[in-house]
Design a protein around this motif. Sequence first.
Motif, PDB file in Angstrom:
ATOM      1  N   UNK A 141       0.853  -1.186   0.000  1.00 16.38           N
ATOM      2  CA  UNK A 141       0.000   0.000   0.000  1.00 16.38           C
ATOM      3  C   UNK A 141       0.888   1.234   0.000  1.00 16.38           C
ATOM      4  N   UNK A 159      -1.926  -1.732  -3.681  1.00 16.26           N
ATOM      5  CA  UNK A 159      -2.702  -0.537  -3.984  1.00 16.26           C
ATOM      6  C   UNK A 159      -1.789   0.673  -4.053  1.00 16.26           C
ATOM      7  N   UNK A 179      -2.222   4.788  -4.505  1.00 19.69           N
ATOM      8  CA  UNK A 179      -3.175   5.896  -4.594  1.00 19.69           C
ATOM      9  C   UNK A 179      -2.413   7.212  -4.635  1.00 19.69           C
ATOM     10  N   UNK A 180      -2.653   7.999  -5.680  1.00 16.97           N
ATOM     11  CA  UNK A 180      -2.165   9.373  -5.659  1.00 16.97           C
ATOM     12  C   UNK A 180      -3.197  10.180  -4.888  1.00 16.97           C
ATOM     13  N   UNK A 181      -2.803  10.595  -3.714  1.00 16.39           N
ATOM     14  CA  UNK A 181      -3.747  11.224  -2.799  1.00 16.39           C
ATOM     15  C   UNK A 181      -4.088  12.649  -3.197  1.00 16.39           C
ATOM     16  N   UNK A 182      -5.211  13.142  -2.664  1.00 19.72           N
ATOM     17  CA  UNK A 182      -5.620  14.527  -2.927  1.00 19.72           C
ATOM     18  C   UNK A 182      -4.748  15.498  -2.133  1.00 19.72           C
ATOM     19  N   UNK A 183      -4.094  15.017  -1.109  1.00 19.12           N
ATOM     20  CA  UNK A 183      -3.155  15.830  -0.333  1.00 19.12           C
ATOM     21  C   UNK A 183      -2.367  14.889   0.576  1.00 19.12           C
ATOM     22  N   UNK A 210      -2.314  14.830   3.881  1.00 18.01           N
ATOM     23  CA  UNK A 210      -3.051  14.388   5.063  1.00 18.01           C
ATOM     24  C   UNK A 210      -3.956  13.215   4.701  1.00 18.01           C
ATOM     25  N   UNK A 211      -4.639  13.332   3.569  1.00 20.72           N
ATOM     26  CA  UNK A 211      -5.497  12.230   3.133  1.00 20.72           C
ATOM     27  C   UNK A 211      -4.659  10.986   2.847  1.00 20.72           C
ATOM     28  N   UNK A 267      -5.092   7.393   4.691  1.00 20.51           N
ATOM     29  CA  UNK A 267      -5.291   6.106   4.007  1.00 20.51           C
ATOM     30  C   UNK A 267      -4.249   5.100   4.508  1.00 20.51           C
ATOM     31  N   UNK A 292     -10.857   8.730   4.228  1.00 18.93           N
ATOM     32  CA  UNK A 292      -9.540   8.265   3.785  1.00 18.93           C
ATOM     33  C   UNK A 292      -9.123   7.016   4.548  1.00 18.93           C
ATOM     34  N   UNK A 293      -9.357   7.018   5.852  1.00 22.55           N
ATOM     35  CA  UNK A 293      -9.007   5.852   6.665  1.00 22.55           C
ATOM     36  C   UNK A 293      -9.775   4.629   6.150  1.00 22.55           C
ATOM     37  N   UNK A 313      -8.295   3.293   2.931  1.00 23.19           N
ATOM     38  CA  UNK A 313      -7.111   2.461   3.157  1.00 23.19           C
ATOM     39  C   UNK A 313      -7.489   1.056   3.585  1.00 23.19           C
ATOM     40  N   UNK A 335     -11.379  15.127   1.787  1.00 26.41           N
ATOM     41  CA  UNK A 335     -11.245  13.674   1.903  1.00 26.41           C
ATOM     42  C   UNK A 335     -12.568  12.980   1.547  1.00 26.41           C
ATOM     43  N   UNK A 349     -13.353   8.782  -6.166  1.00 24.92           N
ATOM     44  CA  UNK A 349     -12.735   7.475  -6.452  1.00 24.92           C
ATOM     45  C   UNK A 349     -13.773   6.348  -6.430  1.00 24.92           C
TER      46      UNK A 349
END
Lengths: 178, 360, 246
Positions: B25, B51, B53-57, B59-60, B64, C72-73, C76, C102, C109
């Motif tokens: 991940x 997995x 994921x290119x995150x939106x920022x 923190x997100x 994840x 987001x959590x 994941x 988020x 997505x």
Amino acid sequence: MADIIFAGFGGQGILTAGKILIDVAAQHVKNICWTSSYGAAMRGGTASCSIIISDEEIGNPYPEELDILLAMNEPSYHKFIGDVKDGGYVIVNGSLMGDVEYPKNVNVYSVDATDIANGAGNGRAANLVMLGAMMKATGLMDADSFGESLNSYFEKKGRNTPSNLECYRLGMEKAEKK
Amino acid sequence: MSADYVLMKGNEAIAEAALRAGCRFYAGYPITPQSEILEYMSVNMEKHGGTFIQGENEIASMSMLFGASAAGARVMSSSSGPGFDLKQEEISYLTSNNLPAVLVNSMRYGTGDGEITPGQDSYWVSTRGGGHGDKRLIVLAPASVNECAELTYLAFDLAEKYRNVVEILTDGAISQMIEKCTLPPAKEHDIDKFDWTLTGKPLGVKKNKMNNLTNIIGHPAYSEMMLNKFKTMFAEEQRWESVETEDAELVLVAYGISSRVCKTAVREARRSGIKLGLIRPITVWPFPRKAFEALPDSVRGFVTVEMSISSQMGEDIMMAAKNSRPLYGCLTNVNIPRAKQIIDFCRDVLSGKIEPMEVI
Amino acid sequence: MPVYKTPKSIIAPSGCCGGCGHGIIQRLIAESIEELGLQDQVIACVDIACSEWSLDCLDYDHIAGPHGRIASVATGIKKVRPDKTVYALAGDGSSYVIGWTETTYAAVRDIPITMIVVNNGIFGMTGGQMNLATTLIGDKTVSSKAGRRRETMGHPVDMLQAIRTFDVEFAARGALYDTKHIDETKRFIKKGFENQRDNKGFSIIEVLSPCPTNWKLDPVDAMEKIKNENEKVFPVGVYTDRGGNK
């Protein structure tokens, strides 16, 4: 064994030329290190990469004195010529050099890389012309086997053309000592 | 170095070693000079069934990661400078739940937006940071592409062993250079290996409630457990390389890109009769205090070589040296140090032209 | 005589204030999960504010926080364990204010999780401050003591109107002020879990829920306020249902 800088405009294939050199060199020597100016200098600006080839452990990856300078334009030549050791080698792209009085303490070779590559219908291969001239001038590696390795480098990338090797060979032929 | 090498950038070696360590991940956000890690993961993670994921920022992305780690996966994220600042909140959350994660901080120089070029001034945010609350991160500082792979591979094991965040602290130079690299063997990680993960268990089976651990075991037990963990990590995980310290007059202390230049400086200085040595911390937390224990009487002082304005590592060296010898600062801020510059500095130290540095 | 059975998933009373809607929502979640037979494979993600009260009440694996990042959590977790039922329970501050980004990108997505958002128009856990997304114009809170003013504090916004444009699986809003609306809310929540069971996309169910403590109303008046005021700004119903059954 050799501390080297390749420099030129962004887009002249400077970084690729360096990668071809280390790809081949790594087969023959213990250690290689390639570093580059990155980021904002990717297009249009000055691009350079430093290469150290050595059987000793490589400390500082940024050469402080050069055995070889490969300058694909005049600003790059002026930027780095002062760092070349006495007896070192300088390969310049004659197509993009004005009237320059070359220093006597180094071995300068010139090749009209841009014109030759354009003439061969492979304008992006000016860097390969320069590599040919460099191998001829310095004898750093066996020039023929370097040519073969260069070919296989592009084969691996899946974007080879016969004129790549031709441009490299033209560089070997046409390089002139100044 | 075995004959079985690849040529890779430091960033690529980190990403490939992570995949080989069973990282499945990755979430992150682009920023120079570490974006190749994200790009490499975008190409290769799915081939391993993981997995990306290119995150939106940031923190997100980190949140994840927090969820994925809680669910049992080996996880990684990476950033630099201002991007790494934004990861701090979730480092604290990971810590409060004793969750393992591997993070990469590829230092770029400067405050604010700063530069995209190499720096070493995020030492504090890495060794002292990690957001609010009391915590320690194991921080590994590779100085070659091969070490990028080796230490990343190790980082996942350490993160799991201590259920702790482990950071790879690199810099724009180490991240971007290409060298020979021997890659470690690929292995798979079993997400059901541990009993503390979120698995979605049947009714009646004891559940895992991941909240502040203090809510579950109480502050006294939590404090004792964490202090014990910090002490164990500190005692067990100090790593360093000593170079020619046996007869040195001055011992350079440097990690990452600066340590590479220092190695050249040691070699060249000795040719002109100046006996330099080098202690290269491989872990900057725990700082390798043990490396300073048995130095010979010949050592007259320490010289920290760092790309920062003030010395960030100086405090750690002072504590390690226990005031036995003075500390000098060869601080090159935005510039990568040059061997000649370091040798000249040391010559001036030995001739008394340079005063010891006050660590502020 | 009807027999009210407590879902087996509920193992402790909720720690919420009297008259709070959170307890009802937790029960609707538990009932929906059990009616679909999903109770043995649930991972619950709760925000660290009032939603966190459910952590000890429901017999599921749970994870809490960080504030605002619960979508987001859950993303994941769902990626690592795609065969499990993963839901996110959070307030309107978490989902629509500090964590709007988020929430948005979990929706974009189309992560196949079930997200339940408690819209009580206020920051409950921290003592009743204004919620930028959901406090009505004129409502008095401890950070808008004279009542929310549009000129200086902006206006409430219906986030489901935005989310419906993100091409998600399901978005709906329910309310809790009478049994009819509680039943409807449960149908929405159950639909959200059905979608996840059937490997469909992102489902979000917002619930208009009272906070008598911070609204400084008794529980009955709080329900009346939702019916007479909040629902006017935040209409209940299905906003989008990609799978049909409109």
